[in-house]
Scaffold this active site. Structure first.
Site, PDB file in Angstrom:
ATOM      1  N   TYR A 283       1.630  14.042  -3.536  1.00 28.16           N
ATOM      2  CA  TYR A 283       0.652  12.961  -3.418  1.00 28.16           C
ATOM      3  C   TYR A 283      -0.107  13.166  -2.109  1.00 28.16           C
ATOM      4  O   TYR A 283       0.470  13.082  -1.020  1.00 28.16           O
ATOM      5  CB  TYR A 283       1.368  11.624  -3.414  1.00 28.16           C
ATOM      6  CG  TYR A 283       0.468  10.435  -3.671  1.00 28.16           C
ATOM      7  CD1 TYR A 283       0.423   9.846  -4.922  1.00 28.16           C
ATOM      8  CD2 TYR A 283      -0.331   9.901  -2.665  1.00 28.16           C
ATOM      9  CE1 TYR A 283      -0.395   8.752  -5.167  1.00 28.16           C
ATOM     10  CE2 TYR A 283      -1.151   8.808  -2.901  1.00 28.16           C
ATOM     11  CZ  TYR A 283      -1.174   8.237  -4.161  1.00 28.16           C
ATOM     12  OH  TYR A 283      -1.986   7.161  -4.404  1.00 28.16           O
ATOM     13  N   TYR A 333      -8.497  11.632  -8.424  1.00 29.57           N
ATOM     14  CA  TYR A 333      -7.599  10.634  -7.838  1.00 29.57           C
ATOM     15  C   TYR A 333      -7.098   9.691  -8.916  1.00 29.57           C
ATOM     16  O   TYR A 333      -7.720   8.695  -9.242  1.00 29.57           O
ATOM     17  CB  TYR A 333      -8.347   9.858  -6.753  1.00 29.57           C
ATOM     18  CG  TYR A 333      -7.492   8.858  -6.005  1.00 29.57           C
ATOM     19  CD1 TYR A 333      -6.308   9.248  -5.387  1.00 29.57           C
ATOM     20  CD2 TYR A 333      -7.872   7.529  -5.891  1.00 29.57           C
ATOM     21  CE1 TYR A 333      -5.524   8.345  -4.688  1.00 29.57           C
ATOM     22  CE2 TYR A 333      -7.098   6.605  -5.193  1.00 29.57           C
ATOM     23  CZ  TYR A 333      -5.929   7.019  -4.589  1.00 29.57           C
ATOM     24  OH  TYR A 333      -5.157   6.113  -3.895  1.00 29.57           O
TER      25      TYR A 333
END
Length: 392
Positions: A283, A333
């Site tokens: 992430y 994203y």
């Protein structure tokens, strides 16, 4: 009985207008079921990740026409949710609570003629209590708090802006090989240094994209997945970590993450050590997040993350291929579904020009809040205990 990911559904990513988050989520679930070779009515579980741009709730089941579900809920650990959802789905499958669970994230904060920077700020925020104290000091945005974390790591360990730039550059090198990545133009460290400040010490190219879109996966029993349409991606281990740091004296904020808790738990469940991991999908909402996570998992010593990322280890041809689809910095994203989706594509051997040769052991991270929440998955094309699941 093990669990595996049998289906992956991805809508268009980026400036996708005209479809709500709910509609995008429904499209992604339909795509994931079709990818697995399952009919929608064969799903008996639905887990939904809460987003920021009008995410769907449990009414998504009605939108999809799902009936007689045995598992249905909305989950939220921010960016750690994807890993938590997939772990919950795996446990449901292994316990017999459900047999085929769709996990979905969708978001649609971007609007036509509105900047990406304003996407999450359409509603004025009200600061109260402890939040009011930090806001009075100028910390009114996620950018400011991640900048504080980066500044602390720099002050404690001598990490440099150029080293953070190495994360952005290696990620862009991968994105250039991914046809669905949003940012594919070449990037150098000089480009990173020349990009405008967002909040010092973070440049624009230290920060992730904003995207509209949706990603869904189907989790089912490993033996069932073996008979479906796509190569099974086995879920060998998982863990969560929620350190509970506050922005106060004595806190480790900016120095460690919940990866110190979730990483060992996931690796132990998979029967591995960090030395067995061949590829990472992390992430990367900011470059400092990647660097911190690598340190906390133990790929390098604490404080040596800057040197590690600057060594070229993360990019194409490096010793630890990381964020091979361009991550959230250059790819798309979709919160924790960004690293999950790329891990599935790599585990299946379907990444085309960017396919990594050694894909047997993949570590996937999720990070939520301001380094507040963390999840870890260990994924592999091989089942647990196979001789191909160990050894970098």
């Amino acid at each position: 009985m093990g669990a595996a990911i049998a289906g992956l559904g991805m809508t268009e990513m980026g400036k996708v207008y005209g479809r709500s988050a709910r509609r995008l989520a429904a499209d992604a679930v339909r795509l994931a079921a079709a990818d697995a070779g399952l009919a929608l009515e064969e799903l008996d579980g639905l887990l939904i990740s809460h987003g920021m741009g009008g995410s769907p709730g449990i009414e998504l089941a009605d939108v999809l026409g799902l009936r007689d579900l045995r598992l249905l809920t909305v989950m939220n650990a921010f960016g750690a949710t994807a890993g938590a959802m997939i772990a919950s789905a795996a446990m449901a499958v292994q316990s017999g609570s459900a047999s085929a669970v769709a996990c979905v994230f969708a978001d649609a904060p971007l609007r036509p003629k509105v900047s990406a920077g304003a996407a999450y700020d359409s509603t004025p925020r009200e600061f109260r209590g402890y939040g009011g104290m930090t806001a009075a000091q100028g910390f009114r945005s996620v950018n400011a708090l991640y900048a504080l974390a980066a500044q602390r790591h720099m002050a404690e360990y001598g990490t440099t802006s150029e080293q953070l730039g190495a994360v952005a550059v290696s990620t862009r090198e991968w994105a250039r090989l991914n046809p669905i990545a949003q940012m594919r133009d070449p990037m150098t460290t000089a480009d990173h240094q020349a990009s405008r400040w967002v909040v010092e010490p973070l440049h624009l190219l230290d920060c992730c994209l904003v995207s509209n879109g949706a990603v869904a996966v189907i989790v089912t029993a490993a033996d069932r997945a073996a008979d479906l349409a796509q190569p099974a991606v086995h879920i060998l281990g998982w863990g969560q970590g929620h350190p509970g740091n506050r922005y106060e004296r004595g806190s480790d904020f900016g120095l460690t993450t919940g990866a110190t808790i979730s990483g060992p738990a996931a690796l132990k469940m998979a029967g591995m050590t960090v030395a067995d991991i061949q590829m990472c999908q992390l992430y990367d909402c900011y470059t400092i997040t990647t660097l911190l996570t690598l340190e906390d998992y133990g790929f390098c010593a604490k404080g040596e993350g800057g040197e590690f990322v600057a060594s070229g280890a993360l990019g194409p041809g490096g010793a630890l291929p990381t964020n091979t689809g361009g991550g959230q910095l250059s790819g798309y994203y979709m919160w924790g579904m960004t690293p999950v989706s790329e891990a599935i594509i790599q585990a299946r051997g379907q990444a085309g020009e960017r396919q990594v040769a050694r894909n047997e052991t993949i570590l996937v991270s999720g990070n939520g809040g301001i380094l507040d929440h963390h999840s870890t998955l260990i994924l592999s094309p091989a089942q647990a205990g196979s001789s191909t699941t160990t050894g970098r």
